[in-house]
Motif scaffolding. Structure first.
Motif, PDB file in Angstrom:
ATOM      1  N   LEU A 118     -36.403 -72.609  84.747  1.00 24.55           N
ATOM      2  CA  LEU A 118     -36.666 -71.202  84.438  1.00 24.55           C
ATOM      3  C   LEU A 118     -36.369 -70.854  82.979  1.00 24.55           C
ATOM      4  O   LEU A 118     -37.077 -70.064  82.370  1.00 24.55           O
ATOM      5  N   LYS A 119     -35.297 -71.448  82.434  1.00 18.72           N
ATOM      6  CA  LYS A 119     -34.898 -71.130  81.048  1.00 18.72           C
ATOM      7  C   LYS A 119     -35.978 -71.496  80.032  1.00 18.72           C
ATOM      8  O   LYS A 119     -36.081 -70.896  78.970  1.00 18.72           O
ATOM      9  N   ILE A 121     -39.213 -71.289  80.449  1.00 22.27           N
ATOM     10  CA  ILE A 121     -40.456 -70.514  80.565  1.00 22.27           C
ATOM     11  C   ILE A 121     -40.320 -69.225  79.762  1.00 22.27           C
ATOM     12  O   ILE A 121     -39.336 -68.485  79.920  1.00 22.27           O
ATOM     13  N   ASP A 123     -40.744 -65.395  78.435  1.00 22.74           N
ATOM     14  CA  ASP A 123     -40.804 -64.120  79.141  1.00 22.74           C
ATOM     15  C   ASP A 123     -42.251 -63.638  79.218  1.00 22.74           C
ATOM     16  O   ASP A 123     -43.032 -63.857  78.303  1.00 22.74           O
ATOM     17  N   GLU A 126     -46.163 -64.224  83.916  1.00 25.84           N
ATOM     18  CA  GLU A 126     -46.042 -65.473  84.674  1.00 25.84           C
ATOM     19  C   GLU A 126     -44.580 -65.742  85.050  1.00 25.84           C
ATOM     20  O   GLU A 126     -44.285 -66.140  86.172  1.00 25.84           O
ATOM     21  N   TYR A 127     -43.678 -65.484  84.109  1.00 22.01           N
ATOM     22  CA  TYR A 127     -42.245 -65.688  84.350  1.00 22.01           C
ATOM     23  C   TYR A 127     -41.759 -64.777  85.476  1.00 22.01           C
ATOM     24  O   TYR A 127     -41.053 -65.200  86.374  1.00 22.01           O
ATOM     25  N   ARG A 128     -42.160 -63.493  85.407  1.00 23.60           N
ATOM     26  CA  ARG A 128     -41.715 -62.529  86.426  1.00 23.60           C
ATOM     27  C   ARG A 128     -42.254 -62.889  87.812  1.00 23.60           C
ATOM     28  O   ARG A 128     -41.561 -62.747  88.809  1.00 23.60           O
ATOM     29  N   ILE A 131     -40.153 -66.002  89.032  1.00 30.15           N
ATOM     30  CA  ILE A 131     -38.777 -65.734  89.483  1.00 30.15           C
ATOM     31  C   ILE A 131     -38.768 -64.973  90.808  1.00 30.15           C
ATOM     32  O   ILE A 131     -37.855 -65.131  91.611  1.00 30.15           O
ATOM     33  N   ASP A 165     -29.913 -68.921  83.228  1.00 29.51           N
ATOM     34  CA  ASP A 165     -30.889 -67.975  82.672  1.00 29.51           C
ATOM     35  C   ASP A 165     -30.410 -66.546  82.936  1.00 29.51           C
ATOM     36  O   ASP A 165     -30.557 -66.021  84.040  1.00 29.51           O
TER      37      ASP A 165
END
Length: 198
Positions: A118-119, A121, A123, A126-128, A131, A165
């Protein structure tokens, strides 16, 4: 146990019969053991292949001590001994297991590896989306192991600890992790006893 299908009792009987002196009485006992093995395993002695297999197993289980009762040719017995010695002599190769500890076993290695990525990727949308999916799976895994969850923040804090993260705090803390009910583990409720009518 060499052959679990016959049970420990058969093994003990074979040991006792092997301890008796060689002779017709011991051979008769060996034949009775084969009959018992067939009954326990639910096999038919009328089938020649099955009958042979049972005798093979008896010879192996007795370490060939009961070979005087062997009803087939000596050449077959020698071949069986040779095959058995070859199998016994060759040790199975150990599987290469990963020497790695999982920080939170209830999440498993796959979910943990996703959290570690996760770290990396950036912001964004796509990131939201990612997660959210990871949080849903983490909540499912938590519920499978623990049965209940008093606060979704527990899962979020564990996700932050594993991934490192801190952005997860901003997006997930104090927000409900909505998991579709049909994907949650089935809850088992204790059965209620019916009251008897007077």
């Amino acid at each position: 146990m060499l052959y679990r299908e016959y049970g420990r009792t058969i093994e003990k009987i074979i040991e006792n019969v092997c301890a008796t002196p060689e002779g017709e009485e011991r051979n008769e006992a060996a034949r009775a053991i084969v009959t018992s093995m067939a009954q326990i395993a639910g096999l038919s002695l009328r089938d020649d292949v099955v009958y042979h297999k049972l005798w093979d197993h008896l010879m192996i289980m007795s370490d060939f001590v009961l070979e005087s009762a062997w009803p087939f040719g000596q050449e077959e017995l020698a071949q069986l001994k040779e095959r058995h010695e070859t199998v016994e002599g060759s040790k199975a190769e150990r599987l290469p297991y990963k020497d790695r500890t999982i920080a939170s076993r209830h999440y498993g290695e796959y979910l943990e590896s996703m959290l570690h990525h996760l770290k990396d990727i950036p912001d964004g949308e796509e990131y939201r989306a990612l997660i959210t999916l990871v949080a849903q799976q983490a909540k499912r895994s938590y519920l499978v192991w623990n049965g209940e969850l008093s606060d979704d923040n527990i899962v979020v804090e564990q996700m932050i600890r594993i991934s490192g993260d801190e952005r997860l705090r901003e997006y997930l803390i104090d927000k409900p992790i909505n998991v579709p009910p049909n994907t949650l583990p089935i809850e088992t409720t204790p059965s209620k006893k019916k009251k008897k009518r007077k």
